[in-house]
Design an enzyme around this catalytic site. Structure first.
Site, PDB file in Angstrom:
ATOM      1  N   GLN A 191       0.845  -1.207   0.000  1.00 22.98           N
ATOM      2  CA  GLN A 191       0.000   0.000   0.000  1.00 22.98           C
ATOM      3  C   GLN A 191       0.873   1.246   0.000  1.00 22.98           C
ATOM      4  OE1 GLN A 191      -2.711  -2.140   3.276  1.00 22.98           O
ATOM      5  NE2 GLN A 191      -3.353  -0.030   2.997  1.00 22.98           N
ATOM      6  N   PHE A 222      -5.922  -4.262   3.394  1.00 23.01           N
ATOM      7  CA  PHE A 222      -6.659  -4.045   4.652  1.00 23.01           C
ATOM      8  C   PHE A 222      -5.797  -3.419   5.740  1.00 23.01           C
ATOM      9  CE2 PHE A 222      -8.523  -7.839   2.539  1.00 23.01           C
ATOM     10  CZ  PHE A 222      -9.700  -7.238   2.133  1.00 23.01           C
ATOM     11  N   GLU A 226       0.260  -1.649   4.658  1.00 20.64           N
ATOM     12  CA  GLU A 226       0.580  -0.220   4.750  1.00 20.64           C
ATOM     13  C   GLU A 226       2.048  -0.077   5.158  1.00 20.64           C
ATOM     14  OE1 GLU A 226      -2.221   2.255   6.916  1.00 20.64           O
ATOM     15  OE2 GLU A 226      -0.710   3.799   7.245  1.00 20.64           O
ATOM     16  N   ARG A 304      -5.527   7.289  16.834  1.00 21.53           N
ATOM     17  CA  ARG A 304      -6.873   7.201  16.268  1.00 21.53           C
ATOM     18  C   ARG A 304      -7.856   6.576  17.265  1.00 21.53           C
ATOM     19  NH1 ARG A 304      -9.532   8.056  11.312  1.00 21.53           N
ATOM     20  NH2 ARG A 304      -7.702   8.635  10.124  1.00 21.53           N
ATOM     21  N   ALA A 503      -6.083   5.151   5.312  1.00 25.10           N
ATOM     22  CA  ALA A 503      -6.923   6.129   5.995  1.00 25.10           C
ATOM     23  C   ALA A 503      -8.193   6.449   5.193  1.00 25.10           C
ATOM     24  CB  ALA A 503      -6.129   7.403   6.313  1.00 25.10           C
ATOM     25  N   GLU A 706     -12.961   2.437   5.226  1.00 26.80           N
ATOM     26  CA  GLU A 706     -12.904   1.854   6.564  1.00 26.80           C
ATOM     27  C   GLU A 706     -14.191   1.938   7.386  1.00 26.80           C
ATOM     28  OE1 GLU A 706      -9.324   4.363   7.162  1.00 26.80           O
ATOM     29  OE2 GLU A 706      -8.627   2.642   8.316  1.00 26.80           O
TER      30      GLU A 706
HETATM   31  N1  MTE Z   1     -11.275  -3.207   0.160  1.00 21.30           N
HETATM   32  C1  MTE Z   1     -10.700  -4.281  -0.438  1.00 21.30           C
HETATM   33  N2  MTE Z   1     -11.407  -4.990  -1.329  1.00 21.30           N
HETATM   34  N3  MTE Z   1      -9.421  -4.635  -0.149  1.00 21.30           N
HETATM   35  C2  MTE Z   1      -8.665  -3.944   0.765  1.00 21.30           C
HETATM   36  O1  MTE Z   1      -7.512  -4.288   1.001  1.00 21.30           O
HETATM   37  N4  MTE Z   1      -8.587  -2.056   2.355  1.00 21.30           N
HETATM   38  C3  MTE Z   1      -9.372  -1.176   3.207  1.00 21.30           C
HETATM   39  C4  MTE Z   1     -10.448  -0.459   2.394  1.00 21.30           C
HETATM   40  N5  MTE Z   1     -11.175  -1.395   1.603  1.00 21.30           N
HETATM   41  C5  MTE Z   1      -9.257  -2.816   1.418  1.00 21.30           C
HETATM   42  C6  MTE Z   1     -10.584  -2.476   1.051  1.00 21.30           C
HETATM   43  C7  MTE Z   1      -8.587  -0.177   3.903  1.00 21.30           C
HETATM   44  S1  MTE Z   1      -7.802  -0.629   5.331  1.00 21.30           S
HETATM   45  C8  MTE Z   1      -8.501   1.106   3.456  1.00 21.30           C
HETATM   46  S2  MTE Z   1      -7.634   2.265   4.317  1.00 21.30           S
HETATM   47  C9  MTE Z   1      -9.129   1.539   2.218  1.00 21.30           C
HETATM   48  O2  MTE Z   1      -9.790   0.474   1.553  1.00 21.30           O
HETATM   49  C10 MTE Z   1      -8.060   2.123   1.313  1.00 21.30           C
HETATM   50  O3  MTE Z   1      -8.527   2.519   0.095  1.00 21.30           O
HETATM   51  P1  MTE Z   1      -9.196   3.961  -0.166  1.00 21.30           P
HETATM   52  O4  MTE Z   1      -8.395   4.959   0.593  1.00 21.30           O
HETATM   53  O5  MTE Z   1      -9.083   4.099  -1.613  1.00 21.30           O
HETATM   54  O6  MTE Z   1     -10.587   3.835   0.348  1.00 21.30           O
HETATM   55  N1  LUZ Z   2      -2.495   5.404   8.527  1.00 24.49           N
HETATM   56  C1  LUZ Z   2      -1.852   6.459   9.038  1.00 24.49           C
HETATM   57  C2  LUZ Z   2      -3.808   5.268   8.666  1.00 24.49           C
HETATM   58  O1  LUZ Z   2      -0.640   6.538   8.906  1.00 24.49           O
HETATM   59  N2  LUZ Z   2      -2.556   7.419   9.641  1.00 24.49           N
HETATM   60  C3  LUZ Z   2      -3.880   7.368   9.821  1.00 24.49           C
HETATM   61  O2  LUZ Z   2      -4.483   8.264  10.392  1.00 24.49           O
HETATM   62  C4  LUZ Z   2      -4.545   6.237   9.317  1.00 24.49           C
HETATM   63  N3  LUZ Z   2      -5.856   6.089   9.476  1.00 24.49           N
HETATM   64  C5  LUZ Z   2      -6.456   5.016   9.028  1.00 24.49           C
HETATM   65  C6  LUZ Z   2      -5.711   4.051   8.381  1.00 24.49           C
HETATM   66  N4  LUZ Z   2      -4.404   4.183   8.201  1.00 24.49           N
HETATM   67 MO1  MOS Z   3      -6.227   1.148   5.915  1.00 26.00          MO
HETATM   68  S1  MOS Z   3      -5.972   0.458   7.833  1.00 26.00           S
HETATM   69  O1  MOS Z   3      -5.875   2.753   6.299  1.00 26.00           O
HETATM   70  O2  MOS Z   3      -4.836   0.611   5.221  1.00 26.00           O
END
Ligand code: MTE
Ligand code: LUZ
Ligand code: MOS
Length: 762
Positions: A191, A222, A226, A304, A503, A706
């Site tokens: 990520q 997910f 990250e 958070r 995030a 999220e």
């Molecule tokens: N959806 C799918 N299918 N797969 C993933 O890995 N990650 C989640 C969410 N939805 C995820 C998902 C998480 S932890 C985040 S932070 C957001 O997607 C990230 O993508 P976005 O910022 O484009 O919403």
């Molecule tokens: N990652 C991060 C995150 O570095 N800062 C955030 O505030 C955050 N929030 C949600 C998911 N990942």
């Molecule tokens: Mo999502 S926990 O911000 O990768």
């Protein structure tokens, strides 16, 4: 519009790391990890492994040319362990060989001599011993101390939530190969491509410009990718650095589960005070975050938890403190919700506790205290466009809560061995990285001279549909068909210095940058068109691939105009940088305006409990969710349903189990149960709340990644409700997940009558 990846995914044609064609001479890599959770490494004997058939070389920390350091927030984590090991699964060496199989055989020949030390697995014990990752932090508003005496009710208790395995379908991995002049390319499933690039450069003693990272897409992240995709990518890069050959690692599921961190388990104490009208007057909580053996993202996750400690409720006096506790588990990390769900579980538990003692339904207290405009969050941000109350009342009306309640009541009266339970679950989630500086993104757009468009941003596609949304942004802004646009891979040479896609802000940040770049190009094309049409640039618009003058179509098509601009030697490429305005936070005062906006929603969950077996099935989950003005309703619904189910899994089935020696016992899918088609709710209904959206959301389409996970919190409390319908004597514990075993124990706790009934039945 459909997710642009649907066809590729269902036909198996979408490309993942493991689909990249293998170059001749590619070697394979495998990490060797610590068998013990805590100890001093007296010796590490790799000689037999190095001689093993098919092995090319075994690397240790001594082979690291730069810094043996991968910690992002706190520099406290080596890539490969040196004299000490701090968790079971900690990488200590890297075997590189002609096949993965050869590496596996060799791994069994590595000999450790480790003087074991007693491991700590419990965060409270770590805190007692002063093992903290960072000093504790406290967020507060009002003055709890001065109001306890005036409360009609005060309750205290403990709430624990366990960790969660990410279980992305694609395990961690990377493929790296040498380029010219000592440069290195890395393809990986991360990520955070920039984090991989920066860390690889630091470990190899190179400049970031020597390392190029490319990401096609992820088979799920997910949050698990990250920060924790980085070490594996850096390991293969280390091998490439020394061997000058392509090297690949694709982790075995059990290696991945054992070696990587998960959602943080939390153990918290709470104290809640209410007046006689059920207004929450005061709330205190102390949270103990089980950080694992290194900081990783724990300080940010902890922050958070503090931000979301009050969930969707206005509480005039709040004092919440969190400790990030160093234990001998794999460093825990980001997981969808990022500490928010853990913080929210505590307030929801406190409310459930109060409701039980006072003798009112939990949702009466929840409803009474929902945020409204004009309130202030405990961290100082004003509550604006709150949808807490509107999504609640919309859910109650649309889904006819009184009817649901009546059905449950009738069912429970008619059935002795089956009971239904209800929960309402409001959610309020702040959108923005809590670290203000991270809220920025860039985009690079090329219009090719045939009129097709190539887009690069820092966003990583991981199944959440960000590429679909980006494509829509480009197509809408240009007024052209979506088929003309292609979203390129995420690459550090095309878009630099990116924040991870996390995030929930991926579409907002990258989409805003993309929109800006497209607008600049559109303006430029309008000038060329104005010239052609003898009109003023202000009068030009583009719609359906046609240039309009003062609202009337001209004969100039998109393709013609693009070609004309090319012939006129006008640049058809543009980049843009976006940084979220308005947001700020003062860490001294723990006050500010950290979030661009908040996402709200309310879920109604109904569960049926089998009171003989302790098993349960969710009948329905009905959700009213605030998507703003969604640009991709189907993508958003996928996120809402998927997030919900992932949250239910965390609260009910998924039981992470480390033994006292810090060894993961739930280390495969046979021992770690995630929701499957049989355990998902029988029906999920999603209604979008009709709202204006927010200007800081891309095209007013609010972030969705999220927040829906937190509807899953309601699963815990719906089950509790059903347990109480069967056994009014059950003590309420707040100890997620509420597994079938725990449910069974609760059903028969102090229930003489129940046991007698069972005897009668037999
Ligand atoms: N959806 C799918 N299918 N797969 C993933 O890995 N990650 C989640 C969410 N939805 C995820 C998902 C998480 S932890 C985040 S932070 C957001 O997607 C990230 O993508 P976005 O910022 O484009 O919403
Ligand atoms: N990652 C991060 C995150 O570095 N800062 C955030 O505030 C955050 N929030 C949600 C998911 N990942
Ligand atoms: Mo999502 S926990 O911000 O990768």
């Amino acid at each position: 519009m459909k997710n642009i990846d649907s066809k590729g995914h269902v036909t198996g044609k979408s490309l993942y790391l493991d689909d990249i064609p293998i170059q001749q001479g590619t070697l394979h890599a495998l990490a060797v990890d610590s068998p013990v959770a805590h100890g001093r490494v007296r010796s590490l004997d790799i000689s037999e492994a190095a001689k093993s058939e098919g092995v090319v070389r075994v690397f240790t920390h001594e082979d690291i040319p730069g810094e043996n350091q991968i910690g992002g927030i706190v520099p406290d984590e080596p890539l490969l362990a040196e004299d000490e090991v701090h968790f079971c699964g900690q990488p200590v060496a890297l075997i590189v060989g002609e096949s993965e199989h050869a590496c596996r055989r060799a791994r069994e020949k590595v000999k450790f001599e480790i003087d074991e030390k007693p491991p700590i697995t419990d965060p409270r014990e770590a805190k007692e011993k002063g093992e903290l990752i960072i000093p504790p932090r406290t967020f507060q508003n009002g003055d709890t101390e001065s109001v306890w005496d005036s409360c009609a009710y005060v309750f205290e208790g403990q709430a624990d939530s366990n960790g969660q395995e990410h279980l992305y379908i694609e395990t961690q991995g990377a493929y790296s190969w040498p380029a010219e002049n000592g440069n290195i390319k890395i393809a990986t499933s991360t990520q955070g491509p920039t984090a991989v690039q920066r860390t690889a450069a630091q470990v190899l003693g190179l400049g970031m410009h020597n390392v190029e990272v490319d990401v096609i897409r992820l088979g799920g992240g997910f949050g698990g990718k990250e920060d924790q995709a980085t070490p594996w990518a850096v390991m293969v890069a280390l091998a490439v650095y020394h061997l000058n050959k392509p090297v690949k690692m694709a982790m075995h599921r059990m290696d991945d589960m054992r070696m990587t961190g998960k959602r943080h388990p939390y153990s918290s104490d709470y104290k809640i005070g209410l007046d006689k009208n059920l207004n929450i007057i005061a709330y205190e909580a102390t949270m103990h975050q089980n950080a694992g053996a290194a900081a990783d993202l724990s300080p940010a996750v902890m922050e958070r938890s503090l931000f979301h400690a009050n969930n969707s409720y206005f509480i005039p006096n709040t004092k919440v403190t969190a400790y990030s506790c160093r234990t001998n588990l794999p460093p825990n990390t980001a997981f969808r919700g990022f500490g928010g769900p853990q913080g929210m579980f505590v307030i929801e538990s406190a409310i459930a506790h109060a409701a039980r003692e006072i003798g009112v339904p939990k949702h009466r207290i929840q409803e009474k205290n929902l945020l409204k405009d004009g309130d202030e969050f405990h961290y100082g941000q004003a509550v604006e466009q709150s949808q807490a109350r509107s999504s609640w009342s919309d859910a109650v009306e649309t889904f006819d809560l009184p009817k649901i309640q009546k059905e449950i009541e009738d069912f429970n009266e008619a059935h002795h061995w089956k009971k239904k339970g209800l929960a309402l679950q409001p959610v309020c989630f702040g959108i923005s990285f809590t670290k203000t500086q991270m809220n920025n993104a860039r985009a690079l757009v090329h219009i090719y001279h045939d009129g097709s468009v190539g887009v690069s941003t820092g966003a990583v596609e991981m199944g959440q549909g960000v590429n679909t949304k980006l494509l829509q942004v480009a197509a809408y802004t240009f007024g052209i068909a979506p088929e003309r646009v292609r979203i390129d891979t995420t690459n550090t040479s095309r878009v630099a210095n990116t924040s991870p896609t996390a995030a929930s802000a991926g579409a907002d940040l990258n989409g805003k940058a993309l929109e800006m770049a497209c607008l600049k190009l559109r303006e430029r094309l309008a000038e060329v068109a104005a010239d052609q049409l003898d009109a003023s640039p202000d009068s030009i618009t583009i719609k359906d691939e046609t240039f309009y003058v003062d609202g009337s179509p001209s004969e100039l098509s998109w393709e013609k105009m693009v070609h004309q601009a090319f012939m006129d030697r006008v640049s058809l490429s543009e980049k843009a940088h976006y940084a979220t305005p308005v947001i700020h936070f003062d860490k001294e005062k723990e006050k500010g305006h950290p979030f661009a906006y908040h996402v709200y929603g309310t879920a109604i969950l109904v569960v049926t409990l089998d009171c003989l077996r302790g098993t349960y099935q969710f009948d329905t989950v009905k959700i009213v969710h605030d998507c703003g003005k969604s640009i991709s309703p189907m993508v958003d619904n996928g996120q809402i349903e998927g997030g919900l189910v992932q949250g239910i899994g965390w609260m009910t089935l998924e039981e992470l189990d480390y033994d006292e020696q810090g060894r993961l016992r739930s280390n495969a899918l046979s021992t770690y149960k995630i929701p499957d088609i049989y355990s998902v709710p029988e029906t999920i209904e999603v209604k979008h709340l009709e709202t204006e959206g927010h200007d800081l959301a891309i095209r007013k389409s609010k972030a969705v990644g999220e927040p829906p996970l937190m509807y899953g919190l309601g699963a815990y409390f719906a089950i509790q409700d059903a347990v109480l319908a069967f056994n009014p004597h059950a003590t309420l514990k707040f100890d997620a997940p509420f597994t079938h075993e725990k449910v069974l124990m609760a059903l028969y706790e102090g229930k003489e009558a129940g046991v007698k009934d069972a005897a009668e039945l037999s």
